[in-house]
Design a protein around this motif. Structure first.
Motif, PDB file in Angstrom:
ATOM      1  N   ASN A 291       0.828  -1.212   0.000  1.00 14.25           N
ATOM      2  CA  ASN A 291       0.000   0.000   0.000  1.00 14.25           C
ATOM      3  C   ASN A 291       0.863   1.263   0.000  1.00 14.25           C
ATOM      4  O   ASN A 291       0.535   2.256  -0.651  1.00 14.25           O
TER       5      ASN A 291
ATOM      6  N   LYS B  63       0.874   3.914  -2.843  1.00 14.25           N
ATOM      7  CA  LYS B  63       0.579   5.308  -2.515  1.00 14.25           C
ATOM      8  C   LYS B  63       1.626   6.231  -3.118  1.00 14.25           C
ATOM      9  O   LYS B  63       1.313   7.305  -3.645  1.00 14.25           O
TER      10      LYS B  63
ATOM     11  N   ASP C  23     -12.119   5.704  -7.041  1.00 12.59           N
ATOM     12  CA  ASP C  23     -12.670   5.996  -5.715  1.00 12.59           C
ATOM     13  C   ASP C  23     -12.619   4.766  -4.815  1.00 12.59           C
ATOM     14  O   ASP C  23     -12.355   4.870  -3.611  1.00 12.59           O
TER      15      ASP C  23
ATOM     16  N   SER D 210      -9.110   4.258  -3.390  1.00 13.02           N
ATOM     17  CA  SER D 210      -8.848   5.245  -2.342  1.00 13.02           C
ATOM     18  C   SER D 210      -9.574   4.881  -1.056  1.00 13.02           C
ATOM     19  O   SER D 210      -9.039   5.037   0.051  1.00 13.02           O
ATOM     20  N   MET D 211     -10.800   4.369  -1.201  1.00 14.20           N
ATOM     21  CA  MET D 211     -11.572   3.957  -0.034  1.00 14.20           C
ATOM     22  C   MET D 211     -10.889   2.815   0.705  1.00 14.20           C
ATOM     23  O   MET D 211     -10.812   2.806   1.941  1.00 14.20           O
TER      24      MET D 211
ATOM     25  N   ILE E  26      -7.686   1.999   0.771  1.00 17.76           N
ATOM     26  CA  ILE E  26      -6.487   2.498   1.452  1.00 17.76           C
ATOM     27  C   ILE E  26      -6.864   3.244   2.727  1.00 17.76           C
ATOM     28  O   ILE E  26      -6.239   3.105   3.773  1.00 17.76           O
ATOM     29  N   GLN E  27      -7.946   4.021   2.638  1.00 21.60           N
ATOM     30  CA  GLN E  27      -8.403   4.790   3.799  1.00 21.60           C
ATOM     31  C   GLN E  27      -8.887   3.860   4.915  1.00 21.60           C
ATOM     32  O   GLN E  27      -8.592   4.078   6.092  1.00 21.60           O
ATOM     33  N   ILE E  28      -9.640   2.824   4.563  1.00 22.83           N
ATOM     34  CA  ILE E  28     -10.135   1.849   5.549  1.00 22.83           C
ATOM     35  C   ILE E  28      -8.965   1.217   6.295  1.00 22.83           C
ATOM     36  O   ILE E  28      -8.942   1.135   7.529  1.00 22.83           O
TER      37      ILE E  28
ATOM     38  N   LYS F 280      -5.811   2.189   6.564  1.00 26.21           N
ATOM     39  CA  LYS F 280      -5.008   3.137   7.339  1.00 26.21           C
ATOM     40  C   LYS F 280      -5.718   3.533   8.633  1.00 26.21           C
ATOM     41  O   LYS F 280      -5.108   3.561   9.708  1.00 26.21           O
ATOM     42  N   ARG F 281      -7.021   3.839   8.529  1.00 25.61           N
ATOM     43  CA  ARG F 281      -7.751   4.270   9.723  1.00 25.61           C
ATOM     44  C   ARG F 281      -7.803   3.170  10.772  1.00 25.61           C
ATOM     45  O   ARG F 281      -7.656   3.431  11.974  1.00 25.61           O
TER      46      ARG F 281
ATOM     47  N   ASP G 138      -4.342   2.835  12.413  1.00 27.64           N
ATOM     48  CA  ASP G 138      -4.102   3.921  13.367  1.00 27.64           C
ATOM     49  C   ASP G 138      -4.914   3.710  14.646  1.00 27.64           C
ATOM     50  O   ASP G 138      -4.425   3.958  15.762  1.00 27.64           O
TER      51      ASP G 138
END
Length: 350
Positions: free
Chosen positions: A197, A201, A275, A278-279, A281-283, A285-286, A289
């Motif tokens: 990822n 990125k 989209d 991107s979703m 990758i966001q899932i 990463k969040r 974290d």
């Protein structure tokens, strides 16, 4: 003592030790002497234990040797790969790097199967007779068995004990040339999915800059050069007529502008991240974290004591929190297996 050598081709099969690991092995041999499995040799060629052999020779440390026989170098390489895979301390990316040594043999087998299938299929050219229908049917059945397709990537992934998707990601990392990322993944500091990822990125960032430059050029082509080309055609037509060489040159110039516009539009479309990607990758990463923060909170709470009616209850509380953490970690493993399938949906890669 007999001297042994390392075959360059066979040496490529063996993973290279880091400087730190090599020094650690050297210190261990100097302190404790030669212990453990013997150095394996095929004739006068070392097939396992070349680092220990090198260090022992350097410091005159006695060592044990065991001979093993192979019918060919190919057989020796297969044995060496299996020996490496049998070591439990290997990380997934190390296993993938080692298993890649198998690829030529799987490809060779696949070609052999295709060749045999072609020969068996030749029975179909027999002249039809009373028994030839049966012969043809048997030939086709044998052909189907021999020509069973070998999925090279699937076989390699199976040997590395990872999914085909993870195997592909691992190869992208190994081929990226990003030594820092490769080393972090090889050592197990980062999972293959996380490293991939990050790699993706970085590629997307480069693509974004390329897209921005392309959009600027596209705007200039559409707003300036397209209008200039149209104006030139109009002027040439009025001055020289449509049968003139000048008019043909002006039309060719206009066509070049339109071709370039089409090329840039296609390139921009291909490089933009969707989209859904991107979703995903966001899932990932969040959640990563969140898990990290939760783990830090538990470590902080584990140092605290709680009481109820003068009875300490912190032990049970800490235990339940640890159970929660383990469940969150299992969810994290699932998150890392998320991929975008052939239908453009987020799915779990098993």
């Amino acid at each position: 003592m007999k001297e042994y050598k390392i075959d360059p081709e066979l040496n490529e099969v063996l993973p290279k030790l880091s400087d730190a690991d090599y020094k650690s092995l050297e210190q261990s041999l100097l302190t404790d002497g030669f212990k453990g499995a013997p150095i394996m040799v095929w004739g006068d060629i070392i097939v396992d234990g070349h680092n220990r052999y090198e260090i022992c020779n350097k410091h005159n440390i006695p060592y044990e040797v065991k001979e093993i026989e192979f019918a060919s170098k190919e057989e020796a390489i297969i044995w060496m790969v299996r020996q490496q895979l049998g070591r439990r301390s290997l990380t997934p990316l190390q296993r993938i790097a080692i298993v890649e040594k198998y690829k030529p043999f799987y490809k060779k087998k696949a070609k052999e199967n295709q060749s045999k299938a072609g020969k068996n299929y030749g029975v179909g050219s027999q002249k039809l007779s009373e028994n030839s229908t049966t012969a043809i049917q048997e030939g086709l059945e044998n052909s189907a068995k021999v020509s069973e397709k070998i999925d090279v990537r699937a076989e390699l992934a199976k040997d590395a004990d990872v999914s085909t998707n993870t195997y592909s990601k691992g190869m992208k990392i190994l081929e990226s040339g990003n030594e820092e990322l490769i080393n972090e993944t090889i050592s197990g500091q980062k999972s293959i999915n996380k490293a991939f990822n990050e790699l993706k990125k970085g590629a997307d960032t480069d693509k974004s800059e390329t897209v921005s430059d392309s959009n600027d050029e596209l705007k200039k082509l559409k707003e300036v050069q397209r209008k200039e080309a149209a104006q030139k055609i109009k002027e040439v037509r009025e001055e020289y007529g449509i049968e003139s060489p000048e008019y043909e040159d002006a039309k060719a110039e206009q066509l070049n502008v339109e071709v370039r516009i089409n090329e840039i539009e296609n390139a921009v479309h291909d490089t933009q991240t969707s989209d859904i990607e991107s979703m995903l990758i966001q899932i990932q990463k969040r959640y990563h974290d969140y898990l990290l923060m939760f783990q830090q909170d538990i470590e902080w709470l584990s140092d605290k004591a709680f009481y109820c009616n003068d009875e300490e209850v912190s032990g049970k509380t800490h235990s339940e929190l640890q159970n929660c953490l383990e469940k969150f970690k299992s969810i994290s493993d699932v998150m890392e297996k998320m991929v975008i399938d052939e239908f453009g949906c987020i799915s779990i890669d098993k």
